[in-house]
Design a protein around this motif. Structure first.
Motif, PDB file in Angstrom:
ATOM      1  N   VAL A 106       0.759  -1.092   0.030  1.00 41.06           N
ATOM      2  CA  VAL A 106      -0.146   0.145  -0.059  1.00 41.06           C
ATOM      3  C   VAL A 106       0.951   1.109  -0.073  1.00 41.06           C
ATOM      4  O   VAL A 106       1.614   1.402   0.644  1.00 41.06           O
ATOM      5  N   ARG A 107       0.613   2.290  -1.012  1.00 46.47           N
ATOM      6  CA  ARG A 107       1.662   3.200  -1.124  1.00 46.47           C
ATOM      7  C   ARG A 107       0.544   4.578  -1.233  1.00 46.47           C
ATOM      8  O   ARG A 107      -0.354   4.456  -1.722  1.00 46.47           O
ATOM      9  N   VAL A 108       1.100   5.687  -0.833  1.00 41.84           N
ATOM     10  CA  VAL A 108       0.648   7.057  -1.104  1.00 41.84           C
ATOM     11  C   VAL A 108       1.436   7.645  -2.058  1.00 41.84           C
ATOM     12  O   VAL A 108       2.605   7.866  -1.972  1.00 41.84           O
ATOM     13  N   ALA A 109       0.894   8.059  -3.122  1.00 39.07           N
ATOM     14  CA  ALA A 109       1.530   8.892  -4.055  1.00 39.07           C
ATOM     15  C   ALA A 109       1.042  10.549  -3.888  1.00 39.07           C
ATOM     16  O   ALA A 109      -0.001  10.589  -4.013  1.00 39.07           O
ATOM     17  N   ARG A 110       1.896  11.383  -3.894  1.00 41.12           N
ATOM     18  CA  ARG A 110       1.749  12.801  -3.531  1.00 41.12           C
ATOM     19  C   ARG A 110       1.487  13.529  -5.030  1.00 41.12           C
ATOM     20  O   ARG A 110       0.912  14.833  -4.977  1.00 41.12           O
ATOM     21  N   ASN A 111       2.409  13.247  -6.067  1.00 38.62           N
ATOM     22  CA  ASN A 111       2.259  13.682  -7.282  1.00 38.62           C
ATOM     23  C   ASN A 111       2.466  12.680  -8.362  1.00 38.62           C
ATOM     24  O   ASN A 111       2.536  11.497  -8.323  1.00 38.62           O
ATOM     25  N   GLU A 112       2.146  13.284  -9.855  1.00 43.97           N
ATOM     26  CA  GLU A 112       2.453  12.488 -10.944  1.00 43.97           C
ATOM     27  C   GLU A 112       3.692  11.414 -10.854  1.00 43.97           C
ATOM     28  O   GLU A 112       3.764  10.230 -11.060  1.00 43.97           O
ATOM     29  N   ALA A 113       4.984  12.244 -10.467  1.00 49.36           N
ATOM     30  CA  ALA A 113       6.108  11.586 -10.741  1.00 49.36           C
ATOM     31  C   ALA A 113       6.227  10.337  -9.403  1.00 49.36           C
ATOM     32  O   ALA A 113       6.717   9.677  -9.762  1.00 49.36           O
ATOM     33  N   ASP A 114       5.720  10.739  -8.168  1.00 44.68           N
ATOM     34  CA  ASP A 114       5.706   9.795  -7.328  1.00 44.68           C
ATOM     35  C   ASP A 114       4.771   8.601  -7.673  1.00 44.68           C
ATOM     36  O   ASP A 114       5.324   7.517  -7.272  1.00 44.68           O
ATOM     37  N   LEU A 115       3.517   8.876  -8.196  1.00 42.13           N
ATOM     38  CA  LEU A 115       2.750   7.781  -8.601  1.00 42.13           C
ATOM     39  C   LEU A 115       3.295   6.843  -9.774  1.00 42.13           C
ATOM     40  O   LEU A 115       3.351   5.738  -9.370  1.00 42.13           O
ATOM     41  N   CYS A 116       4.087   7.422 -10.501  1.00 40.45           N
ATOM     42  CA  CYS A 116       4.910   6.443 -11.683  1.00 40.45           C
ATOM     43  C   CYS A 116       5.923   5.479 -10.850  1.00 40.45           C
ATOM     44  O   CYS A 116       6.051   4.315 -11.084  1.00 40.45           O
ATOM     45  N   ILE A 117       6.579   6.243  -9.901  1.00 38.06           N
ATOM     46  CA  ILE A 117       7.468   5.341  -8.854  1.00 38.06           C
ATOM     47  C   ILE A 117       7.207   4.604  -8.181  1.00 38.06           C
ATOM     48  O   ILE A 117       7.558   3.284  -8.077  1.00 38.06           O
ATOM     49  N   GLN A 118       6.004   4.722  -7.355  1.00 39.51           N
ATOM     50  CA  GLN A 118       5.338   3.856  -6.532  1.00 39.51           C
ATOM     51  C   GLN A 118       4.623   2.704  -7.380  1.00 39.51           C
ATOM     52  O   GLN A 118       4.578   1.372  -6.816  1.00 39.51           O
ATOM     53  N   TYR A 119       3.836   3.103  -8.497  1.00 37.19           N
ATOM     54  CA  TYR A 119       3.374   1.966  -9.422  1.00 37.19           C
ATOM     55  C   TYR A 119       4.323   0.865  -9.828  1.00 37.19           C
ATOM     56  O   TYR A 119       4.259  -0.197  -9.792  1.00 37.19           O
ATOM     57  N   ARG A 120       5.468   1.382 -10.371  1.00 40.74           N
ATOM     58  CA  ARG A 120       6.428   0.421 -10.785  1.00 40.74           C
ATOM     59  C   ARG A 120       7.116  -0.331  -9.458  1.00 40.74           C
ATOM     60  O   ARG A 120       7.453  -1.518  -9.669  1.00 40.74           O
ATOM     61  N   GLN A 121       7.219   0.308  -8.513  1.00 45.17           N
ATOM     62  CA  GLN A 121       7.630  -0.442  -7.294  1.00 45.17           C
ATOM     63  C   GLN A 121       6.791  -1.715  -6.832  1.00 45.17           C
ATOM     64  O   GLN A 121       7.209  -2.900  -6.517  1.00 45.17           O
ATOM     65  N   LEU A 122       5.196  -1.055  -7.026  1.00 46.13           N
ATOM     66  CA  LEU A 122       4.486  -2.408  -6.462  1.00 46.13           C
ATOM     67  C   LEU A 122       4.296  -3.337  -7.519  1.00 46.13           C
ATOM     68  O   LEU A 122       4.262  -4.607  -7.189  1.00 46.13           O
ATOM     69  N   ARG A 123       4.410  -3.028  -8.929  1.00 46.03           N
ATOM     70  CA  ARG A 123       4.785  -4.214 -10.054  1.00 46.03           C
ATOM     71  C   ARG A 123       5.699  -5.060  -9.688  1.00 46.03           C
ATOM     72  O   ARG A 123       5.769  -6.051  -9.730  1.00 46.03           O
ATOM     73  N   ALA A 124       6.901  -4.538  -9.246  1.00 43.59           N
ATOM     74  CA  ALA A 124       8.273  -5.256  -9.050  1.00 43.59           C
ATOM     75  C   ALA A 124       8.011  -6.193  -7.998  1.00 43.59           C
ATOM     76  O   ALA A 124       8.370  -7.273  -7.623  1.00 43.59           O
ATOM     77  N   LEU A 125       7.320  -5.415  -6.878  1.00 46.79           N
ATOM     78  CA  LEU A 125       7.033  -6.233  -5.487  1.00 46.79           C
ATOM     79  C   LEU A 125       6.070  -7.615  -5.882  1.00 46.79           C
ATOM     80  O   LEU A 125       6.138  -8.851  -5.122  1.00 46.79           O
ATOM     81  N   ALA A 126       5.332  -7.524  -6.646  1.00 50.43           N
ATOM     82  CA  ALA A 126       4.355  -8.503  -7.111  1.00 50.43           C
ATOM     83  C   ALA A 126       4.846  -9.217  -8.248  1.00 50.43           C
ATOM     84  O   ALA A 126       4.241 -10.366  -8.868  1.00 50.43           O
ATOM     85  N   ARG A 127       6.095  -9.511  -8.811  1.00 52.58           N
ATOM     86  CA  ARG A 127       6.394 -10.176  -9.901  1.00 52.58           C
ATOM     87  C   ARG A 127       6.199 -11.598  -9.904  1.00 52.58           C
ATOM     88  O   ARG A 127       5.822 -12.352 -10.934  1.00 52.58           O
ATOM     89  N   ASN A 128       6.311 -12.287  -8.938  1.00 48.01           N
ATOM     90  CA  ASN A 128       6.158 -13.547  -8.524  1.00 48.01           C
ATOM     91  C   ASN A 128       4.635 -14.140  -8.138  1.00 48.01           C
ATOM     92  O   ASN A 128       4.349 -15.077  -7.680  1.00 48.01           O
ATOM     93  N   LYS A 129       3.834 -13.182  -8.144  1.00 47.27           N
ATOM     94  CA  LYS A 129       2.291 -13.319  -7.539  1.00 47.27           C
ATOM     95  C   LYS A 129       1.237 -13.185  -8.728  1.00 47.27           C
ATOM     96  O   LYS A 129       1.549 -12.680  -9.719  1.00 47.27           O
ATOM     97  N   LYS A 130       0.127 -13.983  -8.320  1.00 49.23           N
ATOM     98  CA  LYS A 130      -1.077 -13.556  -9.323  1.00 49.23           C
ATOM     99  C   LYS A 130      -1.621 -12.301  -8.904  1.00 49.23           C
ATOM    100  O   LYS A 130      -2.148 -12.038  -7.755  1.00 49.23           O
ATOM    101  N   VAL A 131      -1.676 -11.180 -10.069  1.00 45.93           N
ATOM    102  CA  VAL A 131      -2.217  -9.823  -9.496  1.00 45.93           C
ATOM    103  C   VAL A 131      -3.321  -9.651 -10.544  1.00 45.93           C
ATOM    104  O   VAL A 131      -3.261  -9.886 -11.507  1.00 45.93           O
ATOM    105  N   LYS A 132      -4.465  -9.048  -9.598  1.00 41.79           N
ATOM    106  CA  LYS A 132      -5.522  -8.731 -10.412  1.00 41.79           C
ATOM    107  C   LYS A 132      -5.476  -7.184 -10.908  1.00 41.79           C
ATOM    108  O   LYS A 132      -6.020  -6.795 -11.923  1.00 41.79           O
ATOM    109  N   GLY A 133      -4.499  -6.513 -10.162  1.00 46.86           N
ATOM    110  CA  GLY A 133      -4.093  -5.197 -10.718  1.00 46.86           C
ATOM    111  C   GLY A 133      -3.830  -4.164  -9.418  1.00 46.86           C
ATOM    112  O   GLY A 133      -3.670  -4.626  -8.370  1.00 46.86           O
ATOM    113  N   ILE A 134      -3.843  -2.985  -9.794  1.00 46.52           N
ATOM    114  CA  ILE A 134      -3.492  -1.892  -8.665  1.00 46.52           C
ATOM    115  C   ILE A 134      -4.632  -1.024  -8.399  1.00 46.52           C
ATOM    116  O   ILE A 134      -5.145  -0.416  -9.425  1.00 46.52           O
ATOM    117  N   LEU A 135      -5.069  -0.966  -7.415  1.00 46.84           N
ATOM    118  CA  LEU A 135      -6.334  -0.336  -7.023  1.00 46.84           C
ATOM    119  C   LEU A 135      -5.966   1.171  -6.509  1.00 46.84           C
ATOM    120  O   LEU A 135      -5.021   1.109  -5.737  1.00 46.84           O
TER     121      LEU A 135
END
Length: 90
Positions: free
Chosen positions: A61-90
């Protein structure tokens, strides 16, 4: 055996009784960025997977404060889940 509800399913159950925040289960960084632009920052990103029950324990669970932060956080979440079955990011 009981089935674990994902966040979106749980929200659908409680929405008739109480207001819930606007959300979108995204499949791409671009989708998440457009949604946050429309609804404003800060934006909360949550990894959605039935294999990850306690999301805060693993930093899903991450908080993004602006667009640049959102892009970083989104990529980190995808990397965190690379070996999991993921439905998406809410």
């Amino acid at each position: 055996m009981a089935r674990v509800l994902i966040a979106q399913e749980a929200d659908n159950l409680i929405a008739p009784a109480m207001p819930v925040a606007e959300k979108l289960l995204t499949q791409s960084e671009e989708q998440a960025r457009r949604f946050a632009e429309k609804h404003g920052y800060p934006a909360v990103l949550k990894l959605i997977s039935t294999q990850i029950i306690h999301k805060t324990d693993i930093g899903a669970v991450r908080v993004a404060r602006n667009e640049a932060d959102l892009c970083i956080q989104y990529r980190q979440l995808r990397a965190l889940a690379r070996n999991k079955k993921v439905k998406g990011i809410l």
